[in-house]
Design an enzyme around this catalytic site. Structure first.
Site, PDB file in Angstrom:
ATOM      1  N   ASP A 465      14.187 -14.495  -3.422  1.00  0.00           N
ATOM      2  CA  ASP A 465      12.928 -14.977  -4.383  1.00  0.00           C
ATOM      3  C   ASP A 465      12.362 -13.492  -4.368  1.00  0.00           C
ATOM      4  O   ASP A 465      11.826 -12.989  -5.268  1.00  0.00           O
ATOM      5  CB  ASP A 465      12.101 -15.756  -3.993  1.00  0.00           C
ATOM      6  CG  ASP A 465      11.699 -15.474  -2.221  1.00  0.00           C
ATOM      7  OD1 ASP A 465      12.592 -15.023  -1.472  1.00  0.00           O
ATOM      8  OD2 ASP A 465      10.649 -16.197  -1.734  1.00  0.00           O
ATOM      9  N   GLU A 471      10.091 -13.347   4.068  1.00  0.00           N
ATOM     10  CA  GLU A 471      10.877 -14.398   3.395  1.00  0.00           C
ATOM     11  C   GLU A 471      12.219 -14.083   2.831  1.00  0.00           C
ATOM     12  O   GLU A 471      12.978 -14.239   3.627  1.00  0.00           O
ATOM     13  CB  GLU A 471       9.880 -14.772   2.222  1.00  0.00           C
ATOM     14  CG  GLU A 471      10.177 -16.199   1.599  1.00  0.00           C
ATOM     15  CD  GLU A 471       9.209 -16.763   0.825  1.00  0.00           C
ATOM     16  OE1 GLU A 471       9.440 -17.821  -0.109  1.00  0.00           O
ATOM     17  OE2 GLU A 471       8.065 -16.193   0.681  1.00  0.00           O
ATOM     18  N   ASP A 478      14.815 -20.267  -8.188  1.00  0.00           N
ATOM     19  CA  ASP A 478      14.308 -19.113  -8.998  1.00  0.00           C
ATOM     20  C   ASP A 478      15.802 -18.725  -9.588  1.00  0.00           C
ATOM     21  O   ASP A 478      15.721 -18.172 -10.618  1.00  0.00           O
ATOM     22  CB  ASP A 478      14.210 -18.159  -7.697  1.00  0.00           C
ATOM     23  CG  ASP A 478      12.763 -18.312  -7.223  1.00  0.00           C
ATOM     24  OD1 ASP A 478      12.748 -19.362  -6.671  1.00  0.00           O
ATOM     25  OD2 ASP A 478      11.965 -17.402  -7.061  1.00  0.00           O
ATOM     26  N   TRP A 531      14.845 -27.283  -8.373  1.00  0.00           N
ATOM     27  CA  TRP A 531      15.225 -26.339  -7.453  1.00  0.00           C
ATOM     28  C   TRP A 531      16.879 -26.772  -6.940  1.00  0.00           C
ATOM     29  O   TRP A 531      17.695 -26.297  -6.977  1.00  0.00           O
ATOM     30  CB  TRP A 531      14.437 -26.499  -6.218  1.00  0.00           C
ATOM     31  CG  TRP A 531      13.238 -25.269  -6.036  1.00  0.00           C
ATOM     32  CD1 TRP A 531      13.035 -24.530  -5.637  1.00  0.00           C
ATOM     33  CD2 TRP A 531      12.181 -25.320  -7.100  1.00  0.00           C
ATOM     34  NE1 TRP A 531      12.098 -23.479  -6.080  1.00  0.00           N
ATOM     35  CE2 TRP A 531      11.464 -24.064  -6.774  1.00  0.00           C
ATOM     36  CE3 TRP A 531      11.779 -26.196  -8.143  1.00  0.00           C
ATOM     37  CZ2 TRP A 531      10.398 -23.775  -7.538  1.00  0.00           C
ATOM     38  CZ3 TRP A 531      10.749 -25.843  -8.744  1.00  0.00           C
ATOM     39  CH2 TRP A 531       9.991 -24.613  -8.489  1.00  0.00           C
ATOM     40  N   GLU A 744       5.273 -12.212  -8.925  1.00  0.00           N
ATOM     41  CA  GLU A 744       5.647 -13.443  -8.566  1.00  0.00           C
ATOM     42  C   GLU A 744       4.365 -14.265  -9.496  1.00  0.00           C
ATOM     43  O   GLU A 744       4.519 -15.451  -9.731  1.00  0.00           O
ATOM     44  CB  GLU A 744       5.361 -13.648  -6.943  1.00  0.00           C
ATOM     45  CG  GLU A 744       5.433 -15.120  -6.732  1.00  0.00           C
ATOM     46  CD  GLU A 744       4.858 -15.311  -5.155  1.00  0.00           C
ATOM     47  OE1 GLU A 744       5.748 -16.336  -4.514  1.00  0.00           O
ATOM     48  OE2 GLU A 744       4.854 -14.296  -4.346  1.00  0.00           O
TER      49      GLU A 744
END
Length: 948
Positions: A465, A471, A478, A531, A744
């Protein structure tokens, strides 16, 4: 008279599977692909021949296959065995019966295909460590003798952790952070290196450096999680030598190796690397080094059946970038700006006294002239180097990476020239660039370049991401929305095939797909729409873009398990309306702190995706010849569509959730029952976009679809206005703010130049860049009409005031390109169609036609949409004023000047004015409205004068 030139046909780029370096392949039957080059128009293949020569100079075998296929054709010979090396050549026959010349020889070599092919064991240093604390990187070494001249040699290696191998003082290969990140407990890649040139007769030495990487390092976003996969680093190596006399020998990792620590004092993907050059062990990987003071090693039990060969390219150093400026911050620190938000690390050349401590810090943006590290959360993103004090020293971290445009250096000597002594080293998976785009609008071109850099930064071994904060995870949503764009920009087939194998490996017994893959986040194994649907959508994209039925076959059980699980959640109602959903994540209209609370309800998104994935599963079953499954899932998809229509769509075609994403999903996923409903939904979507001032009102789910939904219902003009909007939120707002990657959030950098205070603010997040696929397919007009671009669709849709656009793509069949330009009332389109393919061509106002391979040019009439604009007036409706961007801006600015406290409402509430509401009627509701009208009339007059 000169004789006419006979057109030539040649075969180029014979390829195996999706790899560019076919040494150590993990299959015994690698599929073949090739590209045909010819100037002959409409050329079609009718047959091909493959010549096979085994190792040892055996007599070639030639097979002829009557087929027009040239992409991923089945291996026509006996399966290879482990270590087999073969040479292949291809020759093709055209429809006229003429044969090409033989291609250049292409060599393929199988890797180790089964656990029994390994005799090595994983080894680890024989000392105890606390895996919850930073530890120095261990060095491992062993010496061995070679008794004679070497014909060939291979090193098969991997690690629990990340590693670099050295042989006789030389680095083996150029991979970075090998073996990469997979679901280690289920799949661990090994690498194959040709080391023939690094060996010598007599004494040799093999060594390796290990580091935590993803295996043992800090990972996740709680700032605390370490050692997710294990608490001991380990190395596995099998060096195999074939002597000139044909005999063989192996050197393997076993109990005879020695271990010590070295100069890498600590390494972390999030926090950076600490390197003390005073601790370097000179010559440690060379023969003759005295390792008497080193420690022993011990073996580590590991199931070798989890070892797999790579499907895609490794991470490499791709390029170096010099700083565009070196300045001093308000606090007196040296600041480097590389002009591009990138992913990688610094390489520093420095001279100084022993013990001098260089500190390198990284960030994507500045705040008040200093590095802004707040968006990094707990990631320190700091590298340190302690000089040994012996002449010129060069430092580049080995086991970390950072996302940054800016870097700060402290501790440098007074004579340190950062402008010449520092380079940024760009790292990412070594994907071949395949697609390009450009147009007459510089901001759109910069937007597209931002998409490219966003992909480059986040395709570092797996699709993450973001590359900078604590992270950097393989978020499934994504890549689900971005995979079409990725498959155009770079050859992503092998890269994504590998990631999909991890997705299937991480899938739970009930079919649940974690929302991050590999799964290192507690609680990530819950079913979430869009997702989890990556399990179906991404394999379908790879089939559509690369013509790869193999990926559908390999992923089919995973695809089916996901759809079956969702069917169970939905039950007899066929509505997936329970459980948490990310939904239209980061819809800009969602309340602060609730990025999941979009205008389009999560259950509508979930049921729409349930229908879409079920439909694609049915199509996949059909491609694979699974008749019963085809019928079963077609019926299920029909039931879900009907349930969606009954629950969320009125008879006329209005969505019960009257929001852009709801309409985009219904239109793009074919969820409406009638053509009239499609027309109505398209018109309403255009009204919503127009009423919102052509600003974005969609999140992760709706944004990739909205331009297609508008264009597909006759509202290309609205799609262009949305694309070209510069106010926030929009695609071009970040460009006007100096972005060099996709953000983002639409407002990661606020209009006043400050950084968004949210704890979730990345400046390198590719998902919202999925609009680039629409640029390629619709603005330029180059799209696949059949899997793998076996048939192209050439259908440009000019608009938005653009005067030209072009796209070029290296398809599996060869180069394809479309370009168009406007001159007066004529549109000229040029196209290149690769050999062995055809194209469907649809130009504005023309009947569709089909063409064969070669170069084509068409010129057709084209009327622009320059309709005479109504003069600006105080009595014009607000919804008409919206079409005059300059006038609407003047109206809003003046309204805010009169009522400052209403600024937020005015910016976001354009669509709330009832149809027909006039400028004058708005003024009547304002205090001192008459003066407002006088001021506005002056502004309108100035705009009309400027435009005359």
């Amino acid at each position: 008279m000169q004789a006419a030139r006979t057109p030539t046909v040649t075969v180029a780029e014979v390829r195996f599977e999706h790899v560019r370096e076919p040494v150590g392949l993990g299959t015994a039957t690698p599929r073949l692909s090739w590209t045909t080059l010819t100037d002959t128009a409409n050329w079609q293949q009718t047959a091909y021949e493959v010549e096979f020569t085994g190792q040892g100079g055996s007599e070639p075998t030639v097979l002829r296959i009557e087929s027009d296929d040239s992409v991923l054709v089945p291996w026509p010979f006996a399966p290879l065995t482990a270590r087999d090396r073969a040479t292949v050549r291809v020759r093709v026959t055209g429809a006229d019966g003429a044969k090409s010349s033989w291609s250049e020889s292409a060599t393929v070599e199988a890797g180790l295909l089964a656990p029994d092919d390994w005799s090595a064991s994983f080894i680890t240093p024989d000392w105890e460590e606390d895996a919850q604390l930073d530890q120095p990187s261990p060095l491992l070494r062993r010496e061995f003798d070679l008794r004679g001249p070497v014909r060939s040699a291979r090193l098969y290696a991997t690690a629990l952790g990340v590693y670099e191998a050295e042989l006789n003082g030389n680095r083996v290969g150029d991979h970075v952070l090998a073996p990469g990140w997979t679901a280690y407990d289920k799949r661990l890649r090994y690498q194959t290196f040709d080391i023939t040139g690094l060996l010598r007769q007599g004494r040799n030495s093999l060594g390796a450096v290990l580091a935590d990487g993803w295996f043992r390092g800090r990972i996740g976003f709680d700032g605390k999680t370490r050692a997710v996969y294990g608490d001991r680093l380990a190395f596995l190596a099998q060096l195999e030598v074939t002597y000139e006399d044909g005999t063989t020998e192996r050197v393997v990792t076993d109990g005879a190796w020695r271990a010590a620590t070295g100069p890498v004092v600590a390494s972390s993907l999030y926090d950076g690397e600490a390197y003390d050059a005073r601790l370097e062990r000179y010559g440690w990987s060379e023969p003759g080094y005295d390792d008497a003071g080193w420690r022993a090693v011990r073996t580590v039990e590991r199931d070798l059946a989890t070892l797999v060969a790579p499907d895609g390219p490794p991470v490499r150093r791709i390029e170096e970038i010099a700083p565009v400026s070196v300045t001093t911050t308000p606090s007196g620190r040296t600041l480097l700006d590389f002009g591009q938000n990138l992913v990688g690390r610094l390489r520093v050349t420095v001279t100084g006294e022993p013990g001098r401590h260089l500190v390198l810090r990284h960030a994507e943006v500045l705040e008040d002239g200093e590095l802004c590290t707040r968006p990094l959360r707990t990631a320190a993103a700091t590298d340190t180097y302690t000089l040994r004090g012996e002449g010129t020293e060069v430092f580049e971290p080995r086991f970390t990476f950072h996302g940054f445009r800016y870097a700060e250096i402290t501790g440098a000597p007074d004579d340190f020239d950062a402008a010449t002594a520092v380079k940024a080293v760009v790292l990412h998976s070594d994907l071949a660039r395949t697609g390009t785009f450009s147009c007459s609008d510089d901001l759109v071109d910069r937007l597209h370049e931002n998409v490219v850099w966003g992909m480059r930064g986040n395709f570092l071994d797996l699709p993450t991401d973001c590359p900078q904060r604590d992270e950097r995870l393989g978020w499934t949503g994504d890549i689900q929305v971005f995979s079409p764009t990725a498959s155009y920009l770079h050859d992503s087939a092998g890269f994504l095939t590998s990631w999909l194998a991890d997705l299937a490996a991480e899938q739970g017994e009930k079919g649940v797909v974690p929302f991050v893959v590999p799964n290192v986040v507690p609680g990530a194994d819950s079913a979430t729409a869009a997702w989890g649907d990556a399990a179906v959508m991404v394999p379908w994209v790879l089939y559509e873009r690369y013509g790869d039925t193999g990926v559908l076959a390999a992923q089919y059980d995973s695809m089916r398990a996901w759809v079956d699980h969702v069917a169970g959640l939905a039950g007899e109602s066929r509505l997936w309306d329970t459980g948490f959903q990310f939904g239209d994540w980061l819809d800009p209209t969602a309340p602060a702190g609730r990025p999941d609370a979009a205008a389009t309800p999560g259950e509508l998104v979930a049921t729409a995706y349930f229908a879409r994935s079920t439909e694609l599963l049915a199509r996949s079953a059909e491609v694979l010849g699974k008749t019963a499954d085809t019928e079963r899932y077609q019926a299920l998809a029909s039931e879900v569509r009907s349930a969606f229509q009954e629950e969320y769509v009125t008879g006329a075609g209005r969505m019960m959730a009257d929001a852009p994403t709801a309409y985009a999903l219904a239109l793009c996923f074919d969820l409406l029952a009638t053509a009239d409903q499609r027309v109505h939904a398209g018109n309403r979507l255009a009204q919503l976009v127009r009423g919102n001032g052509y600003k974005i009102a969609t999140g992760f789910v709706g944004t990739p679809l909205i331009c297609d939904a508008l264009t597909g219902t006759g509202h290309a003009d609205t799609a262009y206005r949305l694309l070209l909007q510069r106010e926030c939120p929009s695609w071009l707002y970040p460009v006007t703010m100096g972005s060099t990657t996709i953000w983002e959030r639409w407002d990661s950098l606020l209009p006043d130049g400050t950084v968004n205070p949210s704890g979730m603010t990345s400046f390198n997040h590719y998902a919202l860049g999925a609009v680039a696929d629409w640029l390629h397919r619709t603005v330029a007009g180059l799209a696949p009409a059949a899997p793998g671009y076996r048939r192209l669709r050439i259908a440009p849709v000019p608009g938005g005031g653009l005067t030209h656009a072009e796209a070029a793509l290296r398809t599996p069949y060869g180069e394809a390109a479309v370009s168009w330009s406007l001159s007066g009332d004529e549109l000229t389109v040029e196209a290149l169609v690769p050999p062995n393919t055809t194209a469907d061509v649809l130009l504005p106002g023309q009947e569709e036609l089909q063409v064969g391979s070669g170069r084509h040019t068409w010129t057709v009439p084209f009327a622009t949409d320059d309709i005479a604009r109504a003069p600006l007036s105080l009595d014009m409706p607000i919804d008409v004023l919206l079409d005059r961007e300059d006038a609407m801006r003047a109206f809003k600015d003046l309204l805010i000047a009169h009522i400052p406290e209403a600024a937020a409402y005015i910016e976001d509430g354009a669509s709330s004015a009832p149809a027909g509401t006039t400028v004058r009627s708005v003024a009547s509701m304002l205090p001192n409205g008459e003066q407002f009208l006088v001021d506005l009339e002056e502004k309108f007059a100035a705009l009309e004068a400027a435009g005359s």
